[in-house]
Scaffold this motif. Sequence first.
Motif, PDB file in Angstrom:
ATOM      1  N   ARG A 152       0.968  -1.063  -0.014  1.00 16.57           N
ATOM      2  CA  ARG A 152       0.044   0.184  -0.075  1.00 16.57           C
ATOM      3  C   ARG A 152       0.432   1.066   0.032  1.00 16.57           C
ATOM      4  NH1 ARG A 152      -3.392  -1.363   4.042  1.00 16.57           N
ATOM      5  NH2 ARG A 152      -2.575  -0.419   5.492  1.00 16.57           N
ATOM      6  N   TYR A 153       1.987   0.821   0.806  1.00 24.07           N
ATOM      7  CA  TYR A 153       2.812   2.212   0.604  1.00 24.07           C
ATOM      8  C   TYR A 153       3.000   2.723  -0.654  1.00 24.07           C
ATOM      9  CZ  TYR A 153       6.496   5.280   1.467  1.00 24.07           C
ATOM     10  OH  TYR A 153       7.508   6.371   1.437  1.00 24.07           O
ATOM     11  N   PHE A 154       3.569   1.322  -1.800  1.00 23.82           N
ATOM     12  CA  PHE A 154       4.364   1.975  -2.918  1.00 23.82           C
ATOM     13  C   PHE A 154       3.238   2.234  -3.543  1.00 23.82           C
ATOM     14  CE2 PHE A 154       7.767  -1.541  -0.674  1.00 23.82           C
ATOM     15  CZ  PHE A 154       8.879  -0.425  -1.244  1.00 23.82           C
ATOM     16  N   HIS A 155       1.699   2.032  -3.610  1.00 27.62           N
ATOM     17  CA  HIS A 155       0.690   2.228  -4.776  1.00 27.62           C
ATOM     18  C   HIS A 155       0.759   3.757  -4.397  1.00 27.62           C
ATOM     19  CE1 HIS A 155      -2.931   1.486  -6.903  1.00 27.62           C
ATOM     20  NE2 HIS A 155      -3.171   1.560  -6.224  1.00 27.62           N
ATOM     21  N   GLU A 156       0.639   3.827  -2.640  1.00 25.07           N
ATOM     22  CA  GLU A 156       0.469   5.660  -2.706  1.00 25.07           C
ATOM     23  C   GLU A 156       1.054   6.222  -2.867  1.00 25.07           C
ATOM     24  OE1 GLU A 156      -0.766   5.739   1.866  1.00 25.07           O
ATOM     25  OE2 GLU A 156      -2.661   4.701   0.894  1.00 25.07           O
ATOM     26  N   ASN A 157       2.348   5.638  -3.124  1.00 34.73           N
ATOM     27  CA  ASN A 157       3.970   6.697  -3.385  1.00 34.73           C
ATOM     28  C   ASN A 157       4.023   6.588  -4.943  1.00 34.73           C
ATOM     29  OD1 ASN A 157       4.733   8.610  -0.930  1.00 34.73           O
ATOM     30  ND2 ASN A 157       3.776   6.759  -0.230  1.00 34.73           N
ATOM     31  N   GLY A 158       3.152   6.505  -5.866  1.00 33.63           N
ATOM     32  CA  GLY A 158       3.699   5.392  -7.277  1.00 33.63           C
ATOM     33  C   GLY A 158       4.911   4.880  -7.581  1.00 33.63           C
ATOM     34  N   PHE A 159       5.399   3.603  -6.740  1.00 30.11           N
ATOM     35  CA  PHE A 159       6.281   2.968  -6.799  1.00 30.11           C
ATOM     36  C   PHE A 159       5.289   1.546  -7.781  1.00 30.11           C
ATOM     37  CE2 PHE A 159       8.634   5.015  -3.591  1.00 30.11           C
ATOM     38  CZ  PHE A 159       9.831   4.731  -4.086  1.00 30.11           C
ATOM     39  N   TYR A 160       6.096   0.582  -8.576  1.00 27.55           N
ATOM     40  CA  TYR A 160       5.486  -0.128  -9.559  1.00 27.55           C
ATOM     41  C   TYR A 160       6.254  -1.834  -9.303  1.00 27.55           C
ATOM     42  CZ  TYR A 160       2.628   2.692 -11.922  1.00 27.55           C
ATOM     43  OH  TYR A 160       2.665   3.941 -12.695  1.00 27.55           O
ATOM     44  N   TRP A 161       5.381  -2.413  -8.812  1.00 23.93           N
ATOM     45  CA  TRP A 161       6.406  -4.006  -8.190  1.00 23.93           C
ATOM     46  C   TRP A 161       6.710  -4.745  -9.590  1.00 23.93           C
ATOM     47  CZ3 TRP A 161       3.948  -8.726  -9.392  1.00 23.93           C
ATOM     48  CH2 TRP A 161       4.444  -9.872  -8.535  1.00 23.93           C
ATOM     49  N   ILE A 162       7.446  -5.039  -8.767  1.00 24.60           N
ATOM     50  CA  ILE A 162       8.463  -6.188 -10.604  1.00 24.60           C
ATOM     51  C   ILE A 162       9.093  -7.056  -9.915  1.00 24.60           C
ATOM     52  CG2 ILE A 162      10.846  -6.301 -12.147  1.00 24.60           C
ATOM     53  CD1 ILE A 162       8.727  -3.333 -12.418  1.00 24.60           C
ATOM     54  N   PHE A 195       8.877   4.971   4.929  1.00 19.54           N
ATOM     55  CA  PHE A 195       7.843   3.729   4.397  1.00 19.54           C
ATOM     56  C   PHE A 195       7.971   2.562   6.057  1.00 19.54           C
ATOM     57  CE2 PHE A 195       9.057  -1.088   3.292  1.00 19.54           C
ATOM     58  CZ  PHE A 195       8.321  -1.339   2.874  1.00 19.54           C
ATOM     59  N   LEU A 196       9.345   3.146   6.484  1.00 22.02           N
ATOM     60  CA  LEU A 196       9.425   1.837   7.907  1.00 22.02           C
ATOM     61  C   LEU A 196       8.915   2.104   8.650  1.00 22.02           C
ATOM     62  CD1 LEU A 196      12.865   1.742   8.177  1.00 22.02           C
ATOM     63  CD2 LEU A 196      11.137  -0.720   8.230  1.00 22.02           C
ATOM     64  N   LYS A 197       8.169   3.986   9.237  1.00 22.08           N
ATOM     65  CA  LYS A 197       6.954   4.362  10.002  1.00 22.08           C
ATOM     66  C   LYS A 197       5.894   4.026  10.027  1.00 22.08           C
ATOM     67  CE  LYS A 197       9.731   8.043  11.611  1.00 22.08           C
ATOM     68  NZ  LYS A 197      10.072   9.432  11.737  1.00 22.08           N
ATOM     69  N   TYR A 198       5.304   3.958   8.143  1.00 22.41           N
ATOM     70  CA  TYR A 198       4.300   3.688   7.595  1.00 22.41           C
ATOM     71  C   TYR A 198       3.575   1.988   7.836  1.00 22.41           C
ATOM     72  CZ  TYR A 198       0.716   3.455   4.070  1.00 22.41           C
ATOM     73  OH  TYR A 198      -0.364   3.161   2.856  1.00 22.41           O
TER      74      TYR A 198
END
Lengths: 466, 466
Positions: free
Chosen positions: A150-160, A269-272
């Motif tokens: 979810r963090y990555f989604h909200e921050n525009g990161f794509y899963w590879i 990221f850790l805090k999230y």
Amino acid sequence: MTVVSVEQALAGKIPAGGEVTVRGWVRTRRDSKAGLSFVNVSDGSCFAPIQVVAPAELPNYESEVKRLTAGCAVIATGTLVASQGQGQAFEIQASSLEVVGWVEDPETYPIQPKAHSLEFLREVAHLRPRTNLFGAVTRIRDCLAKAAHRYFHENGFYWISTPIVTTSDAEGAGQMFRVSTLDMANLPRDDKGGIDFSRDFFGKETFLTVSGQLNVEAYALSLSKVYTFGPTFRAENSNTTRHLAEFWMIEPEIAFADLAEDARVAEEFLKYMFRAVLAERADDMAFIAERVQKDAITRLESFVNAPFERIEYTDAIKLLQKADKKFDFPVEWGLDLQTEHERWLTEEHVGRPVVVTNYPEHIKAFYMRLNDDGKTVAAMDVLAPGIGEIIGGSQREERLDMLDARMAQFGLDPAHYGWYRDFRRYGTVPHAGFGLGFERLVVYVCGLSNIRDAIPYPRAPGSAEY
Amino acid sequence: MTVVSVEQALAGKIPAGGEVTVRGWVRTRRDSKAGLSFVNVSDGSCFAPIQVVAPAELPNYESEVKRLTAGCAVIATGTLVASQGQGQAFEIQASSLEVVGWVEDPETYPIQPKAHSLEFLREVAHLRPRTNLFGAVTRIRDCLAKAAHRYFHENGFYWISTPIVTTSDAEGAGQMFRVSTLDMANLPRDDKGGIDFSRDFFGKETFLTVSGQLNVEAYALSLSKVYTFGPTFRAENSNTTRHLAEFWMIEPEIAFADLAEDARVAEEFLKYMFRAVLAERADDMAFIAERVQKDAITRLESFVNAPFERIEYTDAIKLLQKADKKFDFPVEWGLDLQTEHERWLTEEHVGRPVVVTNYPEHIKAFYMRLNDDGKTVAAMDVLAPGIGEIIGGSQREERLDMLDARMAQFGLDPAHYGWYRDFRRYGTVPHAGFGLGFERLVVYVCGLSNIRDAIPYPRAPGSAEY
């Protein structure tokens, strides 16, 4: 009849007075002198079981209800009411209590309603999620994983998903597992008597990946922000309480980022993730704090509420040398920090998480970016009280000539890194990333001391891990 | 200066008239006779690049801007304005256009702004995400994965990572890869001259998993709703366009569920993911529909808007026998359905997705629940137009005596399934689940014909997959 989860029933999401059905497994049964039984039923949807009050009037009360033991599967239907008893807000006044699955020989059922040693529970990994502890660990692990996505989604990161079976060794570091379909009893040989891997499944020698970083870097130089979340493997050190041969790693990679940005993302990221656990798994964390690690909640709260400190490696060495503490390992510029040094820095000196940056170039990996001083690389380790190193990262060497020089220095053959050199020839940019061992995070949050308790299946069954 | 992604700049989330910085890679450059250049810059955050208008007044206009080619990395700063030109809502009037990374020898840069064959792009997998197609595929794949986790989160499913390195073969079916650290040139032998696997890393013979299902079943009987999402491996059929040796699988497992509930969840889950793609990746899907698969969007819309049909296998056989169509393979009760049969059912007969249920017991796996007729098992396949089988699932045989009988029938040794039998002795309940090959889903949504184009790294670099 409305089927609800125990979590829904206990959370007050269902109007009291309504008819509901819950399905799950008996934790305990207590018979009252008043001629009724209290049966605690858990379905794993949350930490707490729900109390089902079974009156003697139930047609199967004597024949079945009074024979219920821990582990029996039941379907309970009745009225959801505010509970008069302690410890729960709601209970079910049962109009029916169907037994779906009995426990064969209750005396020998491994998951008795009592404390078990963790060693014992590792031997019955297929049953241990029925305990309070491993139910909690499983839900917390799920919460951390979903918060990461979810963090990555909200921050525009794509899963590879980077390759698991690979031909290359990402760091020239880890011991690798070979993957093969060759008949070991009858190995094909080449002209020189060596193994003929051209006849193996992939036509070449292959291994399990030790890291997806090199692969994901190329995607960062196309999509700007990417991450891996997948299993990695190291064929070493598997007999400690801190290492697994098979573990999941999270590896974000960010284009146009320097080391400061890398550290900023690591902290955020850790805090999230920790905020998600505190908010979403308060029930499980309360149990962890009560039974496993007294400060489990307060230390996460401290973690999310304070800014991380930043210290340069060179300054850390000076601090350690001046420390009023005797270390077992030597402290000297150019030597790597040992666990005792890291813990002193984060626990005693700073008292909160700290990012140590800019390590001597010769103790870090070839792909890390050489700083202008020519002596250090733009590497970072995030250290935290109670765990030590939790994240390792770096800015990558994006300059091809510098990368080639580093590879020569480390004795690496550029021919094996053709594609890794290649994307630096075409619009190379500063980029940075880090790696986080997912099970170490679970161990920390759950206050566990053996990393085998952070994976669903330690040892057999079905797992080779031990 | 505010750094924004191209997606943010184009989506109207940034007030027009403000100063912004975007960072990315040049797609195209066009010089106008009016003495300015239009530079399209992509950062992978969305399908479209943003147009940067670079005036001749820029100090590096002649020396650098006019030399920009596809793939160069740039940082553009300027005013975000509503675009006068066609095809984009906003553009950037640049006050600065810094070149961060040049393309070495633009003539030979593999990713020219023209159409490339998919075969060629598989050979440059580390660069192909810079193309329109693979940028879109990567974002759609990410969207599907994140939607899957989100669906499970919203519906109370916990993620379980089942073992990758395993000692057991989940179905007695797939060919497996061996995992070993033994020195192949010098293998240890036991008394009888066989390989001495007690000296291997895990002290026994180990393989890559073919499915996490058996492991995740035990967790369903503790936590009620669980799922795996991880890599699985099959050492077979790797040279077709429909099979991968390494692929990701999603395997939910639900306690207290029968086959009807299994099918309901499968339908809801697929529709949830497709709705997410339609809503969140409209830009990429528009490209797919324009260039790859004309009905890519409309077929997803049909998929989510119509209820799936349900047909019993026995009725499906009757329909196929009456069909006005010549099949290559025989149609007869007791034989498995072939692809041509499945496609006729879903594409020609029903015209939308269909769940075929209750297959003959001897053509399905040992763990599937025997129906009361004694001839069929509670298995299901979800078939859909344009793809064929997309999901396979079943209710599991929760009755230990029946499971033992099935294992005997299939010649399986109960001793190898100790733990799998074991949790049926302790509060066994009906449970059901299904498996979904993630890459097949990506192939379908993206209109691709070769499954190698649904994974980030087909072939080398770094991958053994070919």
